[in-house]
Design an enzyme around this catalytic site. Sequence first.
Site: not given
Length: 424
Positions: A78, A102, A114, A198, A229, A358
């Site tokens: 991911k 993470k 990524k 987040t 954000n 997510s």
Amino acid sequence: MGYIEPAPIIDLENPFESMMSRFHIAAQHLGLDDEVYNVLKSPARQVIVSLPITMDDGSIQVFEGYRVIHSTILGPSKGGVRYDMGVNIDEVKALAAWMTWKCAVVDIPYGGAKGGIKCNPRAMSSGEIERLTRSYTESMVDVFGPDRDIPAPDMGTGPREMAWMMDAYSRSKGMTVNAVVTGKPIVLGGSLGRTEATGRGVMVSALAAMEKLKINPYKATFAVQGFGNVGSFAALLLEERGGTIVSVSDISGAYVNEKGINIKEAIEYRNNNNGTLEGYTGADKINGNDILTLEVDVLIPAAKEDVITAENANNIKAKLIVEGANGPTSAKADKIINDKGIMVAPDILANAGGVTVSYFEWVQNRLGYKWTAERVSRRSDRIMKDAFEVVYKTSVAYDVPMRIAAYIVAIDKVAKTYKYRGGY
Ligand code: NAD
């Protein structure tokens, strides 16, 4: 213990090298053997593609696209896809590893990846970006997949690009596969609660840490660097829980009001002011960087990497730092902050609320079901709180700072899983 190939530590002020240096420390605490150490520091797969795109003026321009899968030990990988001129394979490799840690720290069943395309999306038309996105997705059809590798937005990409990726991938498979990407528009299967996820996780981490430090949220003062954000939602949610946000900042500078900034009002102001706080009159303006050294209980860096450095760490007065941004603290600053007795809720823990939701988006897509915003928040709060407790206990057990504890939790989990699964 001696390593065959120690992780390169070239420049500790570089966030990616900082990440590897912390990996190295955590590996030493765990007594990780050389074989596993080498497996975990090497990406599993690296793909580089050339993407020829017809531009609006009829010319053909070739872009370079990357996808690095660091690990699939815990599950499908991911990680976001960024569009930026600074994208390069080393950066993508480091960020992919970061995603592995993470996801492991919040205990969601994903490996890390990524991707990116070296381009300047601000200088491209929507049609050019769409063609580039579809071409990139097509070239990654054998890399991506809901059970293989699941992209998401990162710098320069958002719901629009995710919709194109989902559509391009689905067309290539002859069916709708919405679980192949997350961060999609809600109508395409995006999750409620993703936008604030987040910032919400930052709030949960801050409250959990404050409980340990016996800081009463109703009496606490906060400074939040970055009012995008992550920062604005963290500030809003902490204010709603009784906190006094005495300062916020963005690229235009920092704003201070000892009595507390009205965050709802500040968000409204920003939304009607081209996204910045420039000219905000609900507080006094000070130099942007000075927000980091204000006399507050909790400092939340939520703007960009490498803002707390060996140069300013000594002047930080907060008792707690909750890292909303990725890599806001350099490795050299770590030692100074630890020596001062400041607790840090590190990025791979504190800002993992986004990847957690997510994951919920992917779960909902695979179930063919939609959760309410309330269910999303309740479940993500629980994951964040549980992860905080595990990291805190680890920090006590190993007598290490929270950051190293988070890496210990993550690396231990991935290493144990690797050993159970076995290799060739
Ligand atoms: P954003 O673009 O929405 O907001 C960034 C904010 O930081 C803006 O207010 C900008 O003006 C401000 N800023 C930029 N440079 C600054 C500076 N030098 N000083 C003060 N303020 C500055 O971005 P975001 O999504 O809120 O992300 C912020 C950080 O959080 C990044 O490090 C990002 O990687 C990290 N992060 C974001 C998410 C997410 O879900 N959005 C998840 C995990 C980590």
